[in-house]
Design an enzyme around this catalytic site. Structure first.
Site, short mmCIF file in Angstrom:
data_model
loop_
_atom_site.label_atom_id
_atom_site.label_comp_id
_atom_site.label_asym_id
_atom_site.label_seq_id
_atom_site.Cartn_x
_atom_site.Cartn_y
_atom_site.Cartn_z
N THR A 223 -18.33 -52.99 36.41
CA THR A 223 -16.89 -52.73 36.27
C THR A 223 -16.38 -53.17 34.90
OG1 THR A 223 -16.20 -54.83 37.18
CG2 THR A 223 -16.50 -53.03 38.75
N TYR A 224 -15.18 -52.70 34.61
CA TYR A 224 -14.55 -52.92 33.30
C TYR A 224 -13.16 -53.44 33.58
CZ TYR A 224 -13.24 -51.49 28.50
OH TYR A 224 -12.85 -51.44 27.19
N HIS B 17 -5.17 -41.04 46.32
CA HIS B 17 -4.80 -42.10 45.39
C HIS B 17 -3.36 -42.53 45.67
CE1 HIS B 17 -3.59 -43.82 41.41
NE2 HIS B 17 -4.73 -44.44 41.61
N GLU C 275 -22.65 -51.67 42.81
CA GLU C 275 -21.65 -52.05 41.80
C GLU C 275 -21.65 -53.56 41.66
OE1 GLU C 275 -17.33 -50.59 41.58
OE2 GLU C 275 -17.11 -52.72 42.05
N GLN D 173 -13.59 -44.34 46.32
CA GLN D 173 -12.92 -45.57 46.72
C GLN D 173 -13.51 -45.98 48.06
OE1 GLN D 173 -11.41 -48.25 46.22
NE2 GLN D 173 -9.44 -47.48 45.52
N HIS E 182 -18.56 -48.79 33.53
CA HIS E 182 -17.20 -48.30 33.78
C HIS E 182 -16.41 -48.39 32.46
CE1 HIS E 182 -17.23 -49.35 38.38
NE2 HIS E 182 -18.44 -49.02 37.95
N LYS F 102 -10.00 -32.97 36.96
CA LYS F 102 -10.90 -33.99 36.42
C LYS F 102 -12.33 -33.45 36.38
CE LYS F 102 -11.21 -38.14 38.64
NZ LYS F 102 -10.67 -39.47 38.91
N ARG G 267 -8.99 -43.96 34.59
CA ARG G 267 -7.73 -44.25 33.93
C ARG G 267 -7.48 -45.74 33.94
NH1 ARG G 267 -2.22 -43.36 36.90
NH2 ARG G 267 -3.01 -45.33 37.76
N GLY G 268 -7.74 -46.37 35.10
CA GLY G 268 -7.43 -47.79 35.26
C GLY G 268 -6.05 -47.96 35.86
P1 FAD Z 1 -7.00 -40.58 37.52
O1 FAD Z 1 -8.09 -39.69 37.96
O2 FAD Z 1 -6.44 -40.37 36.15
O3 FAD Z 1 -5.82 -40.48 38.58
C1 FAD Z 1 -4.73 -41.41 38.57
C2 FAD Z 1 -3.53 -40.77 39.23
O4 FAD Z 1 -3.00 -39.75 38.38
C3 FAD Z 1 -3.84 -40.08 40.57
O5 FAD Z 1 -2.73 -40.27 41.41
C4 FAD Z 1 -4.01 -38.62 40.19
O6 FAD Z 1 -3.70 -37.75 41.27
C5 FAD Z 1 -2.98 -38.50 39.05
N1 FAD Z 1 -3.39 -37.48 38.07
C6 FAD Z 1 -4.62 -37.28 37.57
N2 FAD Z 1 -4.60 -36.27 36.67
C7 FAD Z 1 -3.32 -35.83 36.60
C8 FAD Z 1 -2.64 -34.82 35.87
N3 FAD Z 1 -3.32 -34.03 35.02
N4 FAD Z 1 -1.30 -34.66 36.05
C9 FAD Z 1 -0.62 -35.44 36.92
N5 FAD Z 1 -1.21 -36.42 37.65
C10 FAD Z 1 -2.53 -36.62 37.48
N6 FAD Z 1 -10.34 -50.04 37.76
C11 FAD Z 1 -10.61 -50.85 36.71
O7 FAD Z 1 -9.68 -51.36 36.04
N7 FAD Z 1 -11.90 -51.13 36.33
C12 FAD Z 1 -12.95 -50.59 36.98
O8 FAD Z 1 -14.10 -50.85 36.62
C13 FAD Z 1 -12.71 -49.72 38.10
N8 FAD Z 1 -13.74 -49.13 38.78
C14 FAD Z 1 -13.45 -48.24 39.78
C15 FAD Z 1 -14.52 -47.59 40.43
C16 FAD Z 1 -14.27 -46.68 41.46
C17 FAD Z 1 -15.43 -45.97 42.11
C18 FAD Z 1 -12.94 -46.43 41.87
C19 FAD Z 1 -12.67 -45.48 43.01
C20 FAD Z 1 -11.88 -47.07 41.25
C21 FAD Z 1 -12.13 -47.98 40.19
N9 FAD Z 1 -11.09 -48.62 39.52
C22 FAD Z 1 -11.35 -49.46 38.46
C23 FAD Z 1 -9.70 -48.43 39.95
C24 FAD Z 1 -9.02 -47.25 39.21
O9 FAD Z 1 -8.90 -47.57 37.83
C25 FAD Z 1 -7.65 -47.02 39.82
O10 FAD Z 1 -7.79 -46.53 41.12
C26 FAD Z 1 -6.66 -46.18 39.01
O11 FAD Z 1 -5.38 -46.30 39.61
C27 FAD Z 1 -6.98 -44.69 38.97
O12 FAD Z 1 -8.04 -44.42 38.17
P2 FAD Z 1 -8.67 -42.92 38.14
O13 FAD Z 1 -9.70 -42.92 37.12
O14 FAD Z 1 -9.01 -42.47 39.51
O15 FAD Z 1 -7.37 -42.10 37.61
#
Ligand code: FAD
Length: 290
Positions: free
Chosen positions: A48-49, A151, A17, A177, A77, A166, A107-108
């Site tokens: 990353t984004y 998370h 990354e 993570q 990303h 997802k 999601r971010g």
């Molecule tokens: P999600 O999968 O949407 O989950 C977010 C939260 O919502 C979790 O607690 C989940 O349990 C809950 N949830 C999911 N679906 C539902 C549902 N249907 N109903 C109720 N609750 C739900 N951030 C950046 O800004 N830029 C990046 O480039 C970046 N790269 C990353 C790369 C990796 C490998 C990782 C692990 C993280 C990265 N992040 C990045 C951080 C990430 O954006 C955050 O961790 C963010 O808080 C969650 O993103 P997610 O896509 O996992 O969210």
């Protein structure tokens, strides 16, 4: 090539990354980084984004450089928090124009200044919404994030069920993570196996090279520090060179154990550091090929 196909063909898939440089550094600094990282022949490099699209242009540019100049697959990303479908369409179009066919749908994190209204009134609430949307509109291979220690916003069980949602929305492979205790990942994997989540899992590994960095990271992502790792930090906290050696050795040990266990992929959070990445890659030169 679609990264999802790569996971069908080899194990482990080794990826890096990188992140776009902040405003204090010129974009040229990342050109040099990518040039050097490419020499270690990773299977793909992710870019990353910035939250809310703050690095959008740079993310596209760097992902395009990796793919079109170095002929290494890039994983761009993409976060959706607060975004409209129209905005996402435009970014997808930019990726397509640049020959990029793999994205990490996220999601971010919510920017501090974002109001509850904005949080809830984007077109996407969760990464699964973005994944479904991208899968319907494109032929991209789509990755998702997972959290071996849960998370931060959720409890263990809910987070697992949300991960399943997802994956069912079209995720092709998962990247974790960071974590410092492999046993936590192995226990997590037992649970996801029971839930029938059977797409490739990559383990996100970060070599810890300074004490300040680790404090910031653990407070941001909530990952735990096993006693073995804490002892290293306590002993070498004020000795930067020694801590760097120990941090690299720890990451190498983690990687070797994960590969022996049978992990599908290792995703190295390089922090744009060439020397650290070099030392790690030299130590797994043959291990990665078995
Ligand atoms: P999600 O999968 O949407 O989950 C977010 C939260 O919502 C979790 O607690 C989940 O349990 C809950 N949830 C999911 N679906 C539902 C549902 N249907 N109903 C109720 N609750 C739900 N951030 C950046 O800004 N830029 C990046 O480039 C970046 N790269 C990353 C790369 C990796 C490998 C990782 C692990 C993280 C990265 N992040 C990045 C951080 C990430 O954006 C955050 O961790 C963010 O808080 C969650 O993103 P997610 O896509 O996992 O969210």
């Amino acid at each position: 090539m679609k990264i999802s196909d790569m996971y069908k063909e080899k194990k482990p898939v080794i990826s890096f990354e990188v992140f776009p440089p902040n405003s204090a550094h010129s974009i040229e600094t990342i050109y040099e980084t990518v040039h050097e990282l490419a020499k270690f022949k990773p299977d793909f490099i992710s870019v990353t984004y910035g939250a809310g699209g703050s690095t959008r242009g740079k993310t596209v540019e760097i992902a395009s450089l990796i793919k079109n100049k170095y002929n290494i697959e890039s994983l761009a990303h993409l976060t959706c928090v607060g975004a409209s479908k129209n905005e996402i369409d435009k970014i997808i179009e930019e990726y397509k124009i640049n020959n990029i066919e793999n994205i990490l749908a996220l999601r971010g994190d919510f920017p501090k200044e974002m109001s509850n209204f904005d949080k809830e009134n984007g077109d996407f609430l969760y990464a699964s919404d973005l994944t479904k949307y991208v899968k319907e509109k494109t032929n991209f291979s789509v990755a998702g994030a997972y959290y071996p220690e849960t998370h931060m916003e959720n409890n263990d069980l809910m987070d697992l069920f949300n991960l399943k949602t997802k994956v069912e929305s079209g995720t092709d492979f998962l990247i974790s993570q960071i974590f410092f205790d492999n046993e936590i990942l192995y226990r997590f994997k037992e649970k996801t196996d029971k839930l029938g989540i059977n797409i490739p899992f990559a383990a996100g590994i970060i070599p810890v090279t300074n004490a300040k960095q680790i404090k910031r990271i653990t407070s941001l992502c909530g990952c735990s520090l096993p006693p073995k790792f804490k002892r290293i930090l306590d002993k070498y906290e004020d000795k930067p060179e020694a801590l760097m050696e120990a941090g690299i050795a720890y990451a190498i040990e983690q990687i070797i154990d994960l590969i022996s266990w049978g992990i599908d992929g290792i995703h190295l959070y390089t922090m744009n550091k060439i020397d650290t990445t070099k030392k790690i890659m030299e130590n797994i030169e043959h291990i990665r090929e078995i």
